[in-house]
Design a protein around this motif. Structure first.
Motif, PDB file in Angstrom:
ATOM      1  N   LEU A 109       0.831  -1.204   0.000  1.00 17.90           N
ATOM      2  CA  LEU A 109       0.000   0.000   0.000  1.00 17.90           C
ATOM      3  C   LEU A 109       0.869   1.259   0.000  1.00 17.90           C
ATOM      4  CD1 LEU A 109      -2.805  -0.993   2.527  1.00 17.90           C
ATOM      5  CD2 LEU A 109      -3.048  -0.702   0.051  1.00 17.90           C
ATOM      6  N   ALA A 110       1.928   1.251   0.810  1.00 17.21           N
ATOM      7  CA  ALA A 110       2.810   2.414   0.893  1.00 17.21           C
ATOM      8  C   ALA A 110       3.533   2.641  -0.426  1.00 17.21           C
ATOM      9  CB  ALA A 110       3.809   2.234   2.031  1.00 17.21           C
ATOM     10  N   GLN A 111       3.978   1.568  -1.048  1.00 17.20           N
ATOM     11  CA  GLN A 111       4.792   1.687  -2.253  1.00 17.20           C
ATOM     12  C   GLN A 111       4.021   2.331  -3.405  1.00 17.20           C
ATOM     13  OE1 GLN A 111       6.132  -1.943  -4.144  1.00 17.20           O
ATOM     14  NE2 GLN A 111       8.129  -1.037  -4.582  1.00 17.20           N
ATOM     15  N   GLU A 112       2.691   2.231  -3.388  1.00 19.86           N
ATOM     16  CA  GLU A 112       1.899   2.795  -4.480  1.00 19.86           C
ATOM     17  C   GLU A 112       2.097   4.303  -4.623  1.00 19.86           C
ATOM     18  OE1 GLU A 112      -2.125   1.658  -3.769  1.00 19.86           O
ATOM     19  OE2 GLU A 112      -1.744  -0.494  -4.085  1.00 19.86           O
ATOM     20  N   ARG A 113       2.401   4.991  -3.498  1.00 18.12           N
ATOM     21  CA  ARG A 113       2.469   6.452  -3.567  1.00 18.12           C
ATOM     22  C   ARG A 113       3.704   7.071  -2.934  1.00 18.12           C
ATOM     23  NH1 ARG A 113      -1.215   9.253  -0.678  1.00 18.12           N
ATOM     24  NH2 ARG A 113      -1.917   7.497   0.612  1.00 18.12           N
ATOM     25  N   ALA A 114       4.385   6.376  -2.076  1.00 20.29           N
ATOM     26  CA  ALA A 114       5.443   6.994  -1.275  1.00 20.29           C
ATOM     27  C   ALA A 114       6.688   7.323  -2.096  1.00 20.29           C
ATOM     28  CB  ALA A 114       5.830   6.077  -0.119  1.00 20.29           C
ATOM     29  N   HIS A 115       7.424   8.344  -1.642  1.00 19.55           N
ATOM     30  CA  HIS A 115       8.736   8.643  -2.226  1.00 19.55           C
ATOM     31  C   HIS A 115       9.686   7.479  -2.008  1.00 19.55           C
ATOM     32  CE1 HIS A 115      12.454  10.723  -3.197  1.00 19.55           C
ATOM     33  NE2 HIS A 115      12.931  10.345  -2.030  1.00 19.55           N
ATOM     34  N   GLN A 116       9.659   6.897  -0.814  1.00 20.23           N
ATOM     35  CA  GLN A 116      10.538   5.775  -0.473  1.00 20.23           C
ATOM     36  C   GLN A 116       9.879   4.978   0.641  1.00 20.23           C
ATOM     37  OE1 GLN A 116      14.287   6.500   1.744  1.00 20.23           O
ATOM     38  NE2 GLN A 116      15.341   5.457   0.067  1.00 20.23           N
ATOM     39  N   VAL A 117      10.079   3.665   0.634  1.00 16.07           N
ATOM     40  CA  VAL A 117       9.555   2.791   1.688  1.00 16.07           C
ATOM     41  C   VAL A 117      10.720   2.063   2.341  1.00 16.07           C
ATOM     42  CG1 VAL A 117       8.053   0.832   2.242  1.00 16.07           C
ATOM     43  CG2 VAL A 117       7.354   2.476   0.475  1.00 16.07           C
ATOM     44  N   ILE A 118      10.864   2.231   3.650  1.00 13.22           N
ATOM     45  CA  ILE A 118      11.891   1.524   4.405  1.00 13.22           C
ATOM     46  C   ILE A 118      11.226   0.755   5.548  1.00 13.22           C
ATOM     47  CG2 ILE A 118      13.710   3.171   3.794  1.00 13.22           C
ATOM     48  CD1 ILE A 118      13.465   4.381   6.588  1.00 13.22           C
TER      49      ILE A 118
END
Length: 236
Positions: A109-118
Motif C-alpha cells: 500500500l505504501a509503495q503505491e504512492r510513497a517517495h521511499q519505503v523503508i
C-alpha cells in the motif's frame, strides 16, 4: 522543518499525502523485525507478496518461501516470520519470498504512492532515526496494525521514533503525540507494557515468547531494508 506523522493503521493511509514522504513500515511482532534481521544477516533480498498463493509463483526460482497467517507458519512453506528463521546460516546469500498477515500488505500500500519505503523495528531503531534525520524530508510512520485495526506494539515503536526525532521534525498530527506519550510510559520495560496487548495474548498461545523478547531488543542491527521495485534490499 520537515514533518513527521503517524498512521495508526493501513486502513487510514489514504488520508495521508505521502508522495514526497519516506514511509517507515512497522510490524514489530514480527515481520519487520525478521526482515531487518534477515537483511542484516546477509540475505540478498526479501520479496514481500500479498497472498500465500503469490509465493508459489516463485517456487521454481530457488528462493526460500516464507508464509505466515495468524501468527503461524503456513503448512508446506520453508518458514514463517520468526526472527530465528532469519539467522545467517539460513539466509546468507539467499532470496526469500515472504507473505505475512499485516506487514507485507502495508508495504504494498505504501509503495503505491510513497517517495521511499523503508522497514523499521526496534532492532534497527538508531539506524532508522539517523537516516531520517539525514534526509530532511517528510516522514510517515505506518503501523501495520492487526487486520487493519490499531495495535499497541507498532504504535509503541512509532512513538520511539518520534521521541528520538522530535527536535528535528514538526509533529504533524495527534497520533504522533499519542504514540510518543505511550512510548514514554513504556520505555523502561517494553515487554511488561505490551503484556496487555491483544497480539501479545495471541503470541503467548503460540508459545513464542522468545520471539517477542527478541523483537524488543534495541539496535542489534545497523541495516535498513528499503523497498526497490519488488525487492527489499539493504539501503546503501
Amino acid at each position: 522543518m520537515p514533518k513527521i506523522e503517524v498512521c495508526l493503521t493501513p486502513a487510514l493511509l489514504d488520508l495521508y499525502a505521502i508522495e514526497n514522504s519516506i514511509v517507515v513500515v512497522i510490524d514489530v511482532l514480527r515481520a519487520t523485525s525478521s526482515i531487518t534481521y534477515g537483511i542484516d544477516n546477509g540475505a540478498e533480498a526479501i520479496i514481500p507478496v500479498m497472498e500465500v498463493e503469490d509465493c508459489l509463483a516463485y517456487a521454481d526460482q530457488g528462493y526460500l518461501l516464507a508464509a505466515e497467517r495468524n501468527g503461524e507458519v503456513v503448512t508446506g512453506y520453508d518458514f514463517g516470520n520468526s526472527p530465528f528463521s532469519y539467522t545467517k546460516d539460513k539466509v546468507y546469500g539467499k532470496t526469500i519470498v515472504l507473505t505475512t498477515t499485516n506487514g507485507t500488505k502495508a508495504m504494498h500500500l505504501a509503495q503505491e504512492r510513497a517517495h521511499q519505503v523503508i522497514i523499521g523495528s526496534f532492532l534497527n531503531l538508531a539506524a532508522i532515526c539517523d537516516y531520517l534525520k539525514s534526509q530532511n524530508r517528510n516522514v510517515l510512520l505506518l503501523c501495520a496494525g492487526w487486520k487493519d485495526n490499531f495495535n499497541l506494539e507498532d504504535t509503541l515503536f512509532a512513538g520511539a521514533v518520534v521521541h528520538h526525532l522530535q527536535g528535528d521534525f514538526k509533529l504533524a498530527d495527534d497520533s504522533c503525540v499519542a504514540a510518543v506519550d505511550m512510548y514514554r510510559l513504556a520505555k523502561d520495560d517494553l515487554r511488561q507494557y505490551l503484556r496487555k496487548s491483544s497480539h501479545s495474548h495471541r503470541l503467548i498461545k503460540l508459545n513464542i515468547e522468545e520471539d517477542v523478547q527478541f523483537c524488543l531488543k534495541l539496535d542489534l542491527c545497523k541495516t535498513i531494508p528499503v523497498l526497490e521495485g519488488e525487492r527489499l534490499v539493504a539501503l546503501r
